[in-house]
Design an enzyme around this catalytic site. Structure first.
Site, mmCIF file in Angstrom:
data_model
loop_
_atom_site.group_PDB
_atom_site.id
_atom_site.type_symbol
_atom_site.label_atom_id
_atom_site.label_comp_id
_atom_site.label_asym_id
_atom_site.label_seq_id
_atom_site.Cartn_x
_atom_site.Cartn_y
_atom_site.Cartn_z
ATOM 1 N N PRO A 1 -49.083 9.945 -47.949
ATOM 2 C CA PRO A 1 -50.187 10.541 -47.180
ATOM 3 C C PRO A 1 -51.548 10.101 -47.718
ATOM 4 O O PRO A 1 -52.565 10.240 -47.047
ATOM 5 C CB PRO A 1 -49.961 12.052 -47.342
ATOM 6 C CG PRO A 1 -49.076 12.205 -48.510
ATOM 7 C CD PRO A 1 -48.264 10.962 -48.615
ATOM 8 N N GLU B 1 -43.049 14.720 -55.211
ATOM 9 C CA GLU B 1 -44.507 14.551 -55.200
ATOM 10 C C GLU B 1 -44.893 13.080 -55.096
ATOM 11 O O GLU B 1 -46.068 12.735 -55.114
ATOM 12 C CB GLU B 1 -45.113 15.141 -56.478
ATOM 13 C CG GLU B 1 -44.936 16.636 -56.609
ATOM 14 C CD GLU B 1 -45.554 17.389 -55.455
ATOM 15 O OE1 GLU B 1 -44.842 18.198 -54.832
ATOM 16 O OE2 GLU B 1 -46.744 17.150 -55.155
ATOM 17 N N ARG C 1 -40.603 -4.746 -33.170
ATOM 18 C CA ARG C 1 -40.771 -4.983 -31.737
ATOM 19 C C ARG C 1 -41.712 -6.155 -31.462
ATOM 20 O O ARG C 1 -41.738 -6.689 -30.355
ATOM 21 C CB ARG C 1 -41.269 -3.752 -31.010
ATOM 22 C CG ARG C 1 -42.676 -3.332 -31.359
ATOM 23 C CD ARG C 1 -43.053 -2.022 -30.698
ATOM 24 N NE ARG C 1 -43.186 -2.147 -29.265
ATOM 25 C CZ ARG C 1 -44.301 -2.562 -28.642
ATOM 26 N NH1 ARG C 1 -45.344 -2.936 -29.364
ATOM 27 N NH2 ARG C 1 -44.366 -2.621 -27.327
ATOM 28 N N ASP D 1 -49.310 -3.841 -24.462
ATOM 29 C CA ASP D 1 -49.127 -2.396 -24.650
ATOM 30 C C ASP D 1 -50.409 -1.766 -25.203
ATOM 31 O O ASP D 1 -51.395 -2.433 -25.453
ATOM 32 C CB ASP D 1 -47.930 -2.106 -25.542
ATOM 33 C CG ASP D 1 -48.098 -2.649 -26.941
ATOM 34 O OD1 ASP D 1 -47.155 -2.589 -27.706
ATOM 35 O OD2 ASP D 1 -49.207 -3.137 -27.245
#
Ligand SMILES: CN1CCCC[C@@H]1Cn1ccc2ccc(-c3n[nH]c(N)c3C#N)cc21
Length: 243
Positions: free
Chosen positions: A88, A115, A158, A173
């Site tokens: 994060p 953690e 992809r 896209d």
């Protein structure tokens, strides 16, 4: 491209064997190998974590185990490889990141838990000349890196030649032109008294392109004005600016 994933929950990565990605692996368009980090433990408990120096909640993943794993999975040497560590606290993973990684020969993903991974693992990899990217898939907190790896592997794979049936899909896209994709419709022409917009059934390709661009601009302005602000100055023409 070869993709290696190191994790204490290999089964979390089973979806990479399904559907489009599974078929791409079967067709030899990419290789995916998933490794159980506990393979590099030497104690009866197969311990991969320990208490954090300095105190605080939770546990930290041990450097010794990760070091041995990456020494084997990602040996320093002539073949370039990129070590990706979801966190994060990472730099945002975007379509631009996916496009850049699609040119790599090898990607190795290190899935942390608890953690996170002892910082020295990343320092050691960089010291060995390995490119290390700490990336985040969004501003929310997950329990581990595996789900982020599923997201990133799909976004990268992809883009590889031959993976998508129609190469135009990747080229056109969302985000390819910096805008969100507009609404899509298929048969029937009317469903629950809701009709497909006439322009899409009219066959005028210029009018259809204009309508789609207008809807993409409206949606982007409404939902992601930051993307509009990030466009290069010449990205919008007079017709765009009138929307
Ligand atoms: C909660 N717990 C204590 C606080 C720090 C994170 C930890 C959990 N955790 C451990 C390894 C690990 C890797 C990625 C992520 C992650 N969360 N959100 C993202 N966008 C992520 C990415 N990409 C979370 C992870």
């Amino acid at each position: 491209m070869r993709i290696d994933v190191v994790t204490i929950f290999p089964a979390y990565l089973d979806p990479l064997r399904e559907a489009l990605l599974g078929r791409a692996v079967e067709r030899g368009l990419l290789e995916i190998a998933v490794h159980d980090l506990r393979r590099w433990t030497h104690d009866v408990h197969q311990a991969v974590d320990d208490a954090p120096y300095g105190g605080g909640p939770g546990m930290v993943m041990r450097p010794q185990v990760w070091g041995e794993a990456l020494d084997e999975v990602l040996p320093a040497g002539p073949q370039p490889a990129r070590l990706v560590v979801p966190t994060p606290a990472g730099r945002p993973f975007t379509q631009t990141t996916a496009r850049a990684w699609a040119d790599e020969q090898r990607l190795v993903f290190a899935c942390g838990r608890y953690e996170g991974i002892d910082e020295r693992v990343l320092l050691d990899a960089r010291a060995r000349g390995i490119e290390v990217d700490e990336v985040s898939i969004g501003d929310y907190v997950l329990v581990g890196g595996e789900v982020a790896v599923l997201v990133m592997v799909e976004a990268v794979a992809r883009l590889l030649p031959g993976v998508l049936g129609n190469p135009r899909s990747a080229a056109e896209d969302s985000f390819s032109d910096g805008l969100l994709e507009g609404p899509s419709y298929t048969r029937p022409e009317t469903w629950r008294e809701l009709a497909v917009p006439d322009v899409l059934r009219g066959g005028n390709h210029a009018a259809i392109a204009r309508w789609r661009r207008d809807r993409a601009l409206e949606r982007t302005r409404d939902r992601r004005p930051d993307l509009l602000d990030a466009l290069p100055p010449d990205a919008l023409d007079a017709a765009d600016r009138a929307v």
